[in-house]
Design an enzyme around this catalytic site. Structure first.
Site, PDB file in Angstrom:
ATOM      1  N   SER A  65       0.823  -1.211   0.000  1.00 36.57           N
ATOM      2  CA  SER A  65       0.000   0.000   0.000  1.00 36.57           C
ATOM      3  C   SER A  65       0.854   1.257   0.000  1.00 36.57           C
ATOM      4  CB  SER A  65      -0.918   0.010   1.218  1.00 36.57           C
ATOM      5  OG  SER A  65      -1.668  -1.174   1.261  1.00 36.57           O
TER       6      SER A  65
HETATM    7  N1  SAH Z   1      -0.838  -4.411   3.806  1.00 35.70           N
HETATM    8  C1  SAH Z   1      -0.318  -4.949   2.601  1.00 35.70           C
HETATM    9  C2  SAH Z   1      -1.328  -4.714   1.516  1.00 35.70           C
HETATM   10  C3  SAH Z   1      -1.321  -5.751   0.504  1.00 35.70           C
HETATM   11  S1  SAH Z   1      -2.580  -5.564  -0.714  1.00 35.70           S
HETATM   12  C4  SAH Z   1       1.012  -4.292   2.235  1.00 35.70           C
HETATM   13  O1  SAH Z   1       1.151  -3.109   2.497  1.00 35.70           O
HETATM   14  O2  SAH Z   1       1.870  -4.954   1.667  1.00 35.70           O
HETATM   15  C5  SAH Z   1      -3.914  -6.457  -0.005  1.00 35.70           C
HETATM   16  C6  SAH Z   1      -3.647  -7.877   0.328  1.00 35.70           C
HETATM   17  O3  SAH Z   1      -4.887  -8.455   0.724  1.00 35.70           O
HETATM   18  C7  SAH Z   1      -3.140  -8.723  -0.831  1.00 35.70           C
HETATM   19  O4  SAH Z   1      -1.942  -9.345  -0.465  1.00 35.70           O
HETATM   20  C8  SAH Z   1      -4.250  -9.728  -1.066  1.00 35.70           C
HETATM   21  O5  SAH Z   1      -3.805 -10.989  -1.500  1.00 35.70           O
HETATM   22  C9  SAH Z   1      -4.887  -9.805   0.311  1.00 35.70           C
HETATM   23  N2  SAH Z   1      -6.259 -10.309   0.342  1.00 35.70           N
HETATM   24  C10 SAH Z   1      -7.278 -10.062  -0.525  1.00 35.70           C
HETATM   25  N3  SAH Z   1      -8.382 -10.729  -0.135  1.00 35.70           N
HETATM   26  C11 SAH Z   1      -8.055 -11.414   0.988  1.00 35.70           C
HETATM   27  C12 SAH Z   1      -8.759 -12.279   1.880  1.00 35.70           C
HETATM   28  N4  SAH Z   1     -10.055 -12.608   1.687  1.00 35.70           N
HETATM   29  N5  SAH Z   1      -8.117 -12.798   2.924  1.00 35.70           N
HETATM   30  C13 SAH Z   1      -6.801 -12.494   3.158  1.00 35.70           C
HETATM   31  N6  SAH Z   1      -6.084 -11.690   2.361  1.00 35.70           N
HETATM   32  C14 SAH Z   1      -6.701 -11.145   1.294  1.00 35.70           C
END
Ligand code: SAH
Length: 229
Positions: A65
């Site tokens: 993010s």
């Molecule tokens: N906080 C992370 C954001 C990653 S983007 C960072 O800064 O790196 C959002 C993440 O949510 C992705 O890795 C995606 O795979 C995950 N995601 C999406 N749906 C999900 C679910 N139902 N359960 C767990 N993770 C999920």
């Protein structure tokens, strides 16, 4: 900044100044970010951009993010250090590291095992207290450790928030912070639970990768979805 991160400190400070200018003034949050070098969470191919205020690709079609959004979301949780927190969407582990510095107990869920493995590797470079990692569908929450003081969702949820997450919140002021809305953009929303009542407050528009799961978007609904950078 070279790919090995030498000399990153000045860029990190400049990033923090930008974040401050965007209205994040909680020194505990800024200090947690100062102690969490973002380049450790960004793939080598994009490392030179690690301190820009942008989301960046981390593999599996997902992104780390935007740092100002990470800061804003963390500030909105108003953590005191005593909380039991659940994070949905481990991704690179960057937000995970910042949360872990500011709460008492942290569980984080990711749906892609490969991202959890990489996050584990990234986080092992920092000295942090224990974190519980779960691979699975975070829209169902994680009942074994409920109730949570705070639940943070770092992926875009559909307009109706996942009900299990509300159920797993502490009933006396538990907070669920999540981007809610259509697939293309969301409103950053904080839901606070008071018994059977839920109070909602929104904090502007944002854009996240979709939350895919039983109580989120269905895989067929997000087919062909991609983030632009
Ligand atoms: N906080 C992370 C954001 C990653 S983007 C960072 O800064 O790196 C959002 C993440 O949510 C992705 O890795 C995606 O795979 C995950 N995601 C999406 N749906 C999900 C679910 N139902 N359960 C767990 N993770 C999920």
């Amino acid at each position: 900044m070279p790919a090995n991160g030498v000399g990153y400190e000045a860029q990190l400070e400049a990033m923090l100044e930008q974040i401050r200018a965007k209205g994040v003034n909680d020194e505990r949050v800024l200090d947690a970010m100062r102690r969490t070098p973002r380049h450790l969470f960004v793939p080598e191919s994009h490392r030179i951009y690690a301190y820009d205020d942008h989301a960046l690709p981390i593999g599996a079609g997902q992104t780390i993010s935007q740092p100002s959004l990470v800061a804003q979301m963390t500030q909105l949780l108003e953590l005191t250090g005593r909380e039991h927190v659940l994070e949905i969407g481990t991704g690179s582990g960057y937000q995970t590291a910042i949360l872990r510095r500011l709460c008492a107990q942290l569980t984080t869920i990711e749906r892609f095992p490969e991202l959890t493995l990489r996050a584990l590797r990234n986080l092992s470079l920092l000295e942090l207290p224990p974190i519980t990692f779960v691979v699975g569908d975070g829209t169902c929450g994680f009942p074994p450790y409920a109730p949570y003081d705070c639940i943070l969702v770092t992926a875009g949820a559909p307009p109706k928030p996942p009900q299990p997450l509300l159920q797993q919140l502490r009933p006396d002021g538990g907070k669920l912070l999540l981007p809610l809305g259509p697939r293309e953009y969301q409103l950053l929303t904080r839901l606070t639970k008071h018994g059977s009542r839920v109070r909602a407050k929104t904090f502007g528009e944002c854009r996240f990768v979709p939350l895919v799961g039983k109580y989120g978007w269905q895989p067929s609904e997000v087919e062909g979805w991609r983030q632009d950078w």
